[in-house]
Scaffold this motif. Structure first.
Motif, PDB file in Angstrom:
ATOM      1  N   ASN A  83       0.683  -1.282  -0.244  1.00 45.82           N
ATOM      2  CA  ASN A  83      -0.167  -0.221  -0.505  1.00 45.82           C
ATOM      3  C   ASN A  83       0.833   1.322  -0.021  1.00 45.82           C
ATOM      4  O   ASN A  83       0.364   2.576  -0.399  1.00 45.82           O
ATOM      5  N   VAL A  84       1.836   1.303  -0.406  1.00 46.70           N
ATOM      6  CA  VAL A  84       3.281   2.101  -0.168  1.00 46.70           C
ATOM      7  C   VAL A  84       3.411   2.875  -1.672  1.00 46.70           C
ATOM      8  O   VAL A  84       4.057   1.837  -1.516  1.00 46.70           O
ATOM      9  N   ASN A  85       2.583   3.059  -2.231  1.00 47.87           N
ATOM     10  CA  ASN A  85       2.838   3.268  -3.663  1.00 47.87           C
ATOM     11  C   ASN A  85       2.250   4.525  -4.397  1.00 47.87           C
ATOM     12  O   ASN A  85       1.994   5.178  -3.381  1.00 47.87           O
ATOM     13  N   PRO A  86       2.966   4.983  -5.577  1.00 45.23           N
ATOM     14  CA  PRO A  86       1.926   5.870  -5.946  1.00 45.23           C
ATOM     15  C   PRO A  86       0.926   6.899  -6.226  1.00 45.23           C
ATOM     16  O   PRO A  86       0.351   7.914  -5.358  1.00 45.23           O
ATOM     17  N   GLY A  87       0.151   5.553  -6.166  1.00 40.08           N
ATOM     18  CA  GLY A  87      -1.501   5.340  -5.728  1.00 40.08           C
ATOM     19  C   GLY A  87      -2.404   5.568  -4.539  1.00 40.08           C
ATOM     20  O   GLY A  87      -3.020   6.283  -4.886  1.00 40.08           O
ATOM     21  N   GLN A  88      -1.560   5.578  -3.524  1.00 40.59           N
ATOM     22  CA  GLN A  88      -1.792   6.075  -2.226  1.00 40.59           C
ATOM     23  C   GLN A  88      -1.650   6.158  -1.287  1.00 40.59           C
ATOM     24  O   GLN A  88      -1.835   6.515  -0.098  1.00 40.59           O
ATOM     25  N   PHE A  89      -0.032   6.602  -1.334  1.00 40.99           N
ATOM     26  CA  PHE A  89       0.725   7.267  -0.409  1.00 40.99           C
ATOM     27  C   PHE A  89       1.447   8.131  -0.540  1.00 40.99           C
ATOM     28  O   PHE A  89       1.915   8.298  -2.034  1.00 40.99           O
ATOM     29  N   GLY A  90       1.746   9.379  -0.452  1.00 45.41           N
ATOM     30  CA  GLY A  90       2.155  10.496  -0.746  1.00 45.41           C
ATOM     31  C   GLY A  90       2.414  11.721   0.559  1.00 45.41           C
ATOM     32  O   GLY A  90       0.945  11.449   1.175  1.00 45.41           O
ATOM     33  N   LYS A  91       2.708  13.039   0.003  1.00 38.94           N
ATOM     34  CA  LYS A  91       2.371  14.093   0.465  1.00 38.94           C
ATOM     35  C   LYS A  91       0.855  14.908   0.913  1.00 38.94           C
ATOM     36  O   LYS A  91       0.723  14.183  -0.658  1.00 38.94           O
TER      37      LYS A  91
END
Length: 239
Positions: A18-26
């Motif tokens: 789940n730490v991926n560009p689609g659902q994790f970020g600033k």
């Protein structure tokens, strides 16, 4: 963790999937008054008396001797400002941060002032965040241990406490010299005791030593001192 690795070894929510560009970020940003060399800390469900409400909070300390408490979920509306903010400086009365200019390591450290460098420690039972601040007070170099209320930023336990220490080894007295000691490692809280490590500000001079000090988290009284390098005379010719 106590090994000072910077890990949360009990993490259960974040995973490689789940730490991926689609659902994790600033999510958002907040402005600070100085560099944040220390790591930010997070505490859920903190009661904020000024709001008469509970918030998830991120605590941030800066090299400008400030501590911020921000809403961790958004920066909209009321949350555009800190939940609380404290600063340990008083320029009108001669209390400032320490400019790196004048130290042998000027231009090497990557920042312009010494203030709060080590990551604070949080005691959830006492509802306190412990912070070690360095200031220049009318020409005197000073380290102080603060315990701040998680909900208000108010000083706790009759703090702050000024850090002082000395050890005698082979009949030789070695005092703690504030000017040449920087509180670099993250503070450690273990069994109600706050452990504070000191090293060099980044400039190799004769009066630097490695120090470890222990303070009671409920009284801010010193309960232990260890000098890791008495008698060590470092070169004063480089950084």
């Amino acid at each position: 963790d106590n090994a000072r690795t910077g890990q949360n070894t009990t993490e259960t929510i974040l995973t490689p999937s789940n730490v991926n560009p689609g659902q994790f970020g600033k999510l958002f940003t907040q402005n600070l008054d100085g560099m944040d060399a220390a790591q930010p800390l997070y505490v859920p469900d903190v009661f904020i008396p000024a709001l008469k409400a509970t918030r998830n909070v991120v605590y941030v300390a800066t090299m400008h001797d400030s501590v911020y408490a921000f809403d961790a979920d958004n920066n909209r509306g009321r949350n555009a400002s800190p939940l609380w903010y404290v600063n340990f400086l008083d320029p009108a009365n001669g209390v400032t941060t320490l400019p790196v200019a004048g130290y042998a390591c000027e231009g090497v450290t990557g920042y312009s002032e010494f203030g709060i460098q080590g990551t604070p420690a949080i005691d959830l039972d006492r509802k306190a965040i412990y912070v070690l601040a360095m200031t220049l007070e009318n020409g005197a170099y000073v380290h102080k241990l603060h315990a701040l209320d998680l909900g208000t930023g108010a000083e706790l336990f009759s703090g702050p406490t000024t850090v002082t220490a000395s050890v005698t080894v082979d009949s030789q007295l070695y005092p703690f010299i504030d000017k040449y000691q920087q509180q670099r490692p993250g503070l450690l809280l273990q069994n109600g005791i706050v452990y504070i490590g000191f090293g060099s500000p980044g400039c190799n001079v004769k009066t630097e030593n490695g120090w470890l000090m222990a303070y009671d988290g409920g009284t801010l009284q010193q309960v232990g001192v260890f000098n890791a390098s008495p008698g060590v005379m470092a070169s004063a010719s480089g950084c």
